[in-house]
Design a protein around this motif. Sequence first.
Motif, PDB file in Angstrom:
ATOM      1  N   ILE A 113      37.973 -48.037  -4.907  1.00 16.68           N
ATOM      2  CA  ILE A 113      37.653 -46.626  -5.114  1.00 16.68           C
ATOM      3  C   ILE A 113      37.611 -45.935  -3.760  1.00 16.68           C
ATOM      4  CG2 ILE A 113      35.737 -45.072  -5.776  1.00 16.68           C
ATOM      5  CD1 ILE A 113      35.247 -47.122  -8.079  1.00 16.68           C
ATOM      6  N   SER A 114      38.114 -44.715  -3.711  1.00 17.11           N
ATOM      7  CA  SER A 114      38.128 -43.968  -2.457  1.00 17.11           C
ATOM      8  C   SER A 114      36.708 -43.819  -1.917  1.00 17.11           C
ATOM      9  CB  SER A 114      38.736 -42.579  -2.702  1.00 17.11           C
ATOM     10  OG  SER A 114      38.377 -41.715  -1.658  1.00 17.11           O
ATOM     11  N   ARG A 115      36.539 -44.010  -0.617  1.00 15.67           N
ATOM     12  CA  ARG A 115      35.185 -43.915  -0.055  1.00 15.67           C
ATOM     13  C   ARG A 115      34.637 -42.501  -0.202  1.00 15.67           C
ATOM     14  NH1 ARG A 115      36.978 -44.868   6.189  1.00 15.67           N
ATOM     15  NH2 ARG A 115      39.037 -45.182   5.345  1.00 15.67           N
TER      16      ARG A 115
ATOM     17  N   SER B 160      33.122 -42.358  -3.597  1.00 17.51           N
ATOM     18  CA  SER B 160      31.858 -43.092  -3.634  1.00 17.51           C
ATOM     19  C   SER B 160      30.734 -42.302  -2.989  1.00 17.51           C
ATOM     20  CB  SER B 160      32.010 -44.436  -2.897  1.00 17.51           C
ATOM     21  OG  SER B 160      33.065 -45.157  -3.439  1.00 17.51           O
ATOM     22  N   VAL B 161      31.028 -41.703  -1.833  1.00 18.01           N
ATOM     23  CA  VAL B 161      30.009 -40.938  -1.122  1.00 18.01           C
ATOM     24  C   VAL B 161      29.547 -39.769  -1.996  1.00 18.01           C
ATOM     25  CG1 VAL B 161      29.612 -39.372   0.822  1.00 18.01           C
ATOM     26  CG2 VAL B 161      30.697 -41.587   1.199  1.00 18.01           C
TER      27      VAL B 161
ATOM     28  N   ARG C 278      27.416 -40.838  -4.974  1.00 16.90           N
ATOM     29  CA  ARG C 278      26.048 -41.120  -4.531  1.00 16.90           C
ATOM     30  C   ARG C 278      25.293 -39.819  -4.241  1.00 16.90           C
ATOM     31  NH1 ARG C 278      23.594 -45.501  -1.891  1.00 16.90           N
ATOM     32  NH2 ARG C 278      21.363 -45.104  -2.125  1.00 16.90           N
ATOM     33  N   ALA C 279      26.008 -38.893  -3.594  1.00 17.94           N
ATOM     34  CA  ALA C 279      25.379 -37.611  -3.255  1.00 17.94           C
ATOM     35  C   ALA C 279      24.986 -36.845  -4.523  1.00 17.94           C
ATOM     36  CB  ALA C 279      26.341 -36.778  -2.403  1.00 17.94           C
ATOM     37  N   ARG C 280      25.815 -37.031  -5.567  1.00 20.51           N
ATOM     38  CA  ARG C 280      25.529 -36.323  -6.811  1.00 20.51           C
ATOM     39  C   ARG C 280      24.215 -36.810  -7.422  1.00 20.51           C
ATOM     40  NH1 ARG C 280      30.203 -36.418 -11.209  1.00 20.51           N
ATOM     41  NH2 ARG C 280      29.514 -38.581 -11.346  1.00 20.51           N
ATOM     42  N   THR C 281      23.963 -38.135  -7.366  1.00 16.47           N
ATOM     43  CA  THR C 281      22.708 -38.647  -7.923  1.00 16.47           C
ATOM     44  C   THR C 281      21.520 -38.111  -7.133  1.00 16.47           C
ATOM     45  OG1 THR C 281      22.773 -40.609  -6.529  1.00 16.47           O
ATOM     46  CG2 THR C 281      23.766 -40.795  -8.712  1.00 16.47           C
ATOM     47  N   LEU C 282      21.752 -37.777  -5.861  1.00 16.90           N
ATOM     48  CA  LEU C 282      20.669 -37.228  -5.033  1.00 16.90           C
ATOM     49  C   LEU C 282      20.635 -35.702  -5.089  1.00 16.90           C
ATOM     50  CD1 LEU C 282      21.257 -39.496  -1.898  1.00 16.90           C
ATOM     51  CD2 LEU C 282      19.489 -39.794  -3.644  1.00 16.90           C
TER      52      LEU C 282
ATOM     53  N   GLU D  43      31.826 -29.630  -9.857  1.00 19.69           N
ATOM     54  CA  GLU D  43      32.114 -30.234 -11.161  1.00 19.69           C
ATOM     55  C   GLU D  43      32.694 -31.650 -10.999  1.00 19.69           C
ATOM     56  OE1 GLU D  43      32.433 -29.912 -15.427  1.00 19.69           O
ATOM     57  OE2 GLU D  43      31.542 -28.520 -14.000  1.00 19.69           O
ATOM     58  N   GLY D  44      33.893 -31.714 -10.346  1.00 22.34           N
ATOM     59  CA  GLY D  44      34.576 -33.004 -10.228  1.00 22.34           C
ATOM     60  C   GLY D  44      34.247 -33.680  -8.910  1.00 22.34           C
ATOM     61  N   LEU D  45      34.634 -34.974  -8.822  1.00 20.57           N
ATOM     62  CA  LEU D  45      34.432 -35.716  -7.578  1.00 20.57           C
ATOM     63  C   LEU D  45      35.683 -35.622  -6.705  1.00 20.57           C
ATOM     64  CD1 LEU D  45      32.713 -38.808  -9.157  1.00 20.57           C
ATOM     65  CD2 LEU D  45      31.616 -37.149  -7.619  1.00 20.57           C
ATOM     66  N   PRO D  46      35.527 -35.725  -5.400  1.00 20.24           N
ATOM     67  CA  PRO D  46      36.694 -35.636  -4.518  1.00 20.24           C
ATOM     68  C   PRO D  46      37.391 -36.999  -4.384  1.00 20.24           C
ATOM     69  CG  PRO D  46      34.732 -35.896  -3.200  1.00 20.24           C
ATOM     70  CD  PRO D  46      34.288 -35.948  -4.636  1.00 20.24           C
ATOM     71  N   VAL D  47      38.698 -36.992  -4.034  1.00 20.13           N
ATOM     72  CA  VAL D  47      39.382 -38.248  -3.722  1.00 20.13           C
ATOM     73  C   VAL D  47      39.883 -38.270  -2.283  1.00 20.13           C
ATOM     74  CG1 VAL D  47      40.052 -39.059  -6.012  1.00 20.13           C
ATOM     75  CG2 VAL D  47      41.457 -37.346  -4.860  1.00 20.13           C
TER      76      VAL D  47
END
Lengths: 280, 259
Positions: A245-247, A250-251, A254-258, A264-268
Amino acid sequence: MAFVNLTNVTYKYPLTQTPALQNINLRVEEGEFVALIGPNGAGKSTLCYTLAGFVPHFFKGELTGSVEVAGMQTNQSSLHEWVLNAGLVFQNPFNQISGAKYTVFEEIAFGLENIGVPRDEMKVRVEEAMRLTGISDLADRSPYSLSGGQQQRVALTSILVMQPKVLVLDEPTSQLDPIGTREVFGVIRTMAERGMTVIMAEHKVEWIANFADRVIALHEGQILLDGTPREVLTSDILLDKGFGISRYTSVARRARTLGLWKREGLPVTLEEAAEGFKNA
Amino acid sequence: MNDRLSFYRKRNSPVHALNPFTKLILVSALIFYGLTAKGFWTATLMVAFVLLPLALASKLLKEYVGVALKVILPTAGFMFVMQSVFIPGGTTEIFRLGFISVELETVQRSYLIASRIFLFISAFVLLLLTTHPSELMSDLTRRGLPPQFAYVIISTLQIIPQMQAKAQTIIAAQRSRGLDTESSFFKRAGLLVPLVGPLVFGSLVEVEERAIAIEARGFTSTRTKTFLHDIPDTPADKFIRWTLTLFIIISLAARLWLS
């Protein structure tokens, strides 16, 4: 009709019980750049071999369904005809050097000699292919004296010079250092930009995210996801199945949970991540 | 490193300019005549008055003499001495050393064999010095040698140095894990097992990949192959080949009828 067309393809290697590919349906349009991702054993290499005709012609085994490239079907043509349809480059650069030639120029001409291209045309095609991949300065070197990245570009040029309709790449940079990786990816990108149909199995998701048109995630011989790089690479489905998975994803996850990632979407890619964090 | 097994030395000479097949016929004719001619000095004279001038004409006299003195002479010389000393059968004793007696007839026969071997090897050395292996193989393939055969010859020549390098890597890897490489003979003989295993099995895996690689380049294509390099075959080449063939036939016929 799509350019590459796999319908209900199931394949078992000889002497094995579980199929390496199960009920694969895949359509690729001309000029598309498709990346295949998946953990080890997911069937990426097998799918590459299938597209390149080595399954079933070289590996034998049991293939059902139909594999069609540019209007031809694998089970109705022989391997030496099929290689003009789909060219294959694989991982180990050293083993792709034919060993029959003493210079890079001769090495690249080897395929054209085999298929009977006249000498004048052969020289023109070799020179043009070498210019395209940026290895003209290596012409008189021995293929064995080159670095891994250079050897892999020679292997790539040796296939491109035969002008296949589809370029199939099986983790072409997995045995290269960062410089070699960049050189080889540079060539692949050039080919994709020139409108070549490229299908590439690859682990380096950040690179795929930047350059592929479409990503297919394979798992246990089946297609798990098929879509744009963003759709596939940020999918939660990949998480516990051993995919790379692209780092940046992942970052951001993790940031979203915090509560630090508000989009809306996650970056790649790095750019998307930087953009998203700027507004946070 | 890659050229270590290739004898070829590039020069601008009439011998280099000959078609590889012509040179192969020339070497075969020399060897055939040298081995079948009856004269005691034939092979020696052929080395002196055919091979040496040819080496001079190829501008490779130094290289040829170098190989002849360093490699061929010790081989042929060793055979000469061993056969002279240990093969019995002569009647005219030259000298006796304890239980070993050396006879004139054995010495003569040993010399004949050794000089023929010298001729045989050095003719091939001259061929290899003046002919690029891939040109020789391309030319023979064009004349009908199966391409698979040519491939095996050329790729073997190229791959041996790679195998040696790999063997060194494996030895280094095994030693770094504590394998003893410097003790008694028998212990070191046992070392072959952990060396040969990875080398052989690794090579078998490579064979499959290399087969895929050359298949991907259309090696089994049924179309008529073409060749990147134009290997000239002049009327002079054809003339030399026919002359040599005729010469061999006549000398063979002469031997059959006149003896």
